[in-house]
Design a protein around this motif. Structure first.
Motif, mmCIF file in Angstrom:
data_model
loop_
_atom_site.group_PDB
_atom_site.id
_atom_site.type_symbol
_atom_site.label_atom_id
_atom_site.label_comp_id
_atom_site.label_asym_id
_atom_site.label_seq_id
_atom_site.Cartn_x
_atom_site.Cartn_y
_atom_site.Cartn_z
ATOM 1 N N ASP A 174 0.823 -1.214 0.000
ATOM 2 C CA ASP A 174 0.000 0.000 0.000
ATOM 3 C C ASP A 174 0.857 1.266 0.000
ATOM 4 O OD1 ASP A 174 0.988 -0.399 2.527
ATOM 5 O OD2 ASP A 174 -0.905 -0.053 3.576
ATOM 6 N N VAL A 175 2.178 1.102 -0.148
ATOM 7 C CA VAL A 175 3.080 2.249 -0.316
ATOM 8 C C VAL A 175 3.817 2.083 -1.641
ATOM 9 C CG1 VAL A 175 3.366 2.640 2.150
ATOM 10 C CG2 VAL A 175 4.943 1.104 0.967
ATOM 11 N N ASP A 176 4.363 3.185 -2.164
ATOM 12 C CA ASP A 176 4.953 3.128 -3.496
ATOM 13 C C ASP A 176 6.462 2.898 -3.480
ATOM 14 O OD1 ASP A 176 5.653 5.568 -2.483
ATOM 15 O OD2 ASP A 176 5.117 6.730 -4.256
ATOM 16 N N ARG A 184 4.582 8.833 7.758
ATOM 17 C CA ARG A 184 3.580 9.224 8.756
ATOM 18 C C ARG A 184 4.224 9.917 9.946
ATOM 19 N NH1 ARG A 184 0.940 3.326 9.146
ATOM 20 N NH2 ARG A 184 3.196 2.928 9.148
ATOM 21 N N VAL A 185 5.512 9.708 10.143
ATOM 22 C CA VAL A 185 6.249 10.353 11.224
ATOM 23 C C VAL A 185 6.988 11.587 10.713
ATOM 24 C CG1 VAL A 185 8.112 10.060 12.915
ATOM 25 C CG2 VAL A 185 6.479 8.208 12.526
ATOM 26 N N VAL A 405 13.353 10.493 15.612
ATOM 27 C CA VAL A 405 13.322 10.160 14.182
ATOM 28 C C VAL A 405 13.340 11.429 13.338
ATOM 29 C CG1 VAL A 405 11.921 9.130 12.338
ATOM 30 C CG2 VAL A 405 12.191 7.927 14.524
ATOM 31 N N ARG A 406 12.503 12.404 13.707
ATOM 32 C CA ARG A 406 12.450 13.651 12.936
ATOM 33 C C ARG A 406 13.776 14.409 13.007
ATOM 34 N NH1 ARG A 406 6.945 13.724 14.859
ATOM 35 N NH2 ARG A 406 7.573 14.879 16.733
ATOM 36 N N ALA A 407 14.358 14.448 14.190
ATOM 37 C CA ALA A 407 15.618 15.177 14.355
ATOM 38 C C ALA A 407 16.750 14.528 13.567
ATOM 39 C CB ALA A 407 15.977 15.245 15.841
ATOM 40 N N LEU A 408 16.838 13.218 13.605
ATOM 41 C CA LEU A 408 17.911 12.518 12.891
ATOM 42 C C LEU A 408 17.708 12.581 11.381
ATOM 43 C CD1 LEU A 408 18.275 9.396 15.217
ATOM 44 C CD2 LEU A 408 19.937 11.242 14.933
#
Length: 417
Positions: A174-176, A184-185, A405-408
């Protein structure tokens, strides 16, 4: 004629309309002259529903009987897809894992494939038929139906591709494709055009849900060209365009993009638990006594740390999947603690693992320091660290996982790839 294996996930098979779309896509490949073997999963949510039914009767279901129940989801899928292809005028035939046969060991709910009989498959392919095989399941030496664990249809498909020497295994999801991290994060995560088997294996084992770890191991071991792509695109899109879409999992020497990036992605796993065996006598064999008992209970251990001995005593810390945490703690408290002479067993079921992965680590320095500096700047404490040639993993408090996760992702410039 080239032979390809298609694998379709539960979302792809989630409704009759989607099953019809899968049939149109498969028929397109067959019309183009390919021999096609299809390995579908159960319809979305079906395996969870079946497990729920079993647990209503038996809170801790017998593993053999649970396999008997959960394997039926794939049987429904293969029959419906075969009918959908017949409605398009295609000759199709479906087989369960035990009809092929897909022979496995005797580990119910977590079985491993030992061999695949290809005679019946090839016989039907030579007749021009599309062959549809139930993923996730097989038959043990004892003649019992077994299942391969969550995501097992990926493993079934790659094993089938290896056994049949397919030109490519296409994993429709369901992902490309494979992304630098979960979109999503991190909303500006980027799709990777290529990724090496080594990097994909690390990403799968460290929390990426795109592919099951064992399927990547198989693909790498048997050199099965594997592509991850979306089943939610127009099933009638030109074949040439579709065959170049998604993410190709390849070998390092084949990937000309390797020098352009140090880190390919940030993986994470929410479902981690940390256990510490305190005050263990520092003597040969104590690690085996602890981890041997855990292995005998079929519980996977990931990161392991043993502290420096003080006064002949040491602490032994390791991580297990969160669903196995209570079982592991019971085993350690009721059996292992007394056997090894530990003073106490403590644990934390609210930790997560975050990992930076990249083949470029082999030729670049400073990745670890950059990762640790980034986490420090965000006020995130590191509880455990594990490294390999191409990854650095840390265990942190669960509540900081998405921030980490976002920071890295930003620190390593992955949004600019």
């Amino acid at each position: 004629m080239a032979l390809v294996v298609h694998k379709y996930g539960g979302t792809s098979m989630g409704s009759i309309d989607r099953i019809k779309n899968v049939a149109r896509r498969v028929a397109k490949w067959h019309d183009a002259g390919y021999q096609v073997v299809v390995v579908p999963s159960a319809m979305a949510g079906e395996t969870n529903r079946l497990i729920g039914l079993a647990k209503e009767i038996m809170p801790e279901p017998d593993q053999r009987e649970l396999d008997m129940v959960t394997s039926t989801g794939e049987q429904v899928s293969i029959g419906l897809l075969s009918m959908a292809l017949m409605q398009l005028g295609k000759e199709a035939v479906s087989f369960t894992g035990w009809q092929v046969p897909v022979k496995t060991d005797t580990s119910h709910t977590k079985a491993r494939i030992q061999s695949i009989g290809d005679e019946r498959i090839r016989e039907n392919l030579e007749k021009g038929k599309i062959v549809i095989i139930a993923g996730f399941q097989g038959i043990s030496e004892a003649g019992n139906i077994t299942t391969l664990g969550r995501g097992g249809s990926d493993t079934s498909a790659v094993a089938m591709a290896a056994a049949l020497k397919a030109s490519e295994c296409l994993i429709y999801t369901d992902v490309d494709g494979v992304y630098t991290t979960d979109p999503r994060v991190v909303t500006d995560a980027r799709r990777l055009r290529k990724i090496t088997f080594e990097e994909m294996l690390e990403m799968a084992s460290l929390g990426s849900k795109v592919l099951q770890t064992r399927s990547v191991e198989l693909a790498g071991s048997y050199h099965v060209p594997t592509r991850v792509l979306s089943s939610l695109t127009d099933p009638d899109m030109p074949l040439e365009e579709e065959s170049r879409s998604g993410t190709l999992i390849t070998f390092e020497e084949e990937n000309t993009d390797m020098e352009q990036t140090v880190i390919s992605g940030i993986a994470f796993s929410r479902d981690e638990a940390k256990i510490t065996v305190l005050g263990v006598p520092d003597r040969p064999g104590v690690a085996f006594q602890i981890l041997g008992a855990i292995a005998d209970a079929n519980i996977e251990v990931d990161m392991i740390i043993q502290n420096q001995s003080v006064g002949g005593k040491t602490d032994f810390t390791f991580t297990v999947p969160r669903p196995d945490y209570n079982r592991a703690m019971d085993l350690l408290n009721h059996k292992v603690k007394a056997e090894v002479g530990a003073t106490d067993i403590i644990g934390d079921a609210k930790v997560s693992k975050v990992s930076a992965i990249g083949i470029g680590m082999r030729s670049h320095v400073g990745v670890a320091s950059k990762m640790f500096e980034t986490l420090f700047e965000e006020g995130i404490n590191i509880l455990m660290i594990s490294t390999s040639e191409i990854k650095i993993s840390v265990i942190i408090d669960e509540k900081y996982m998405e921030l980490a996760v976002r920071a890295l992702h930003k620190a390593f410039g992955l949004e600019k790839m």
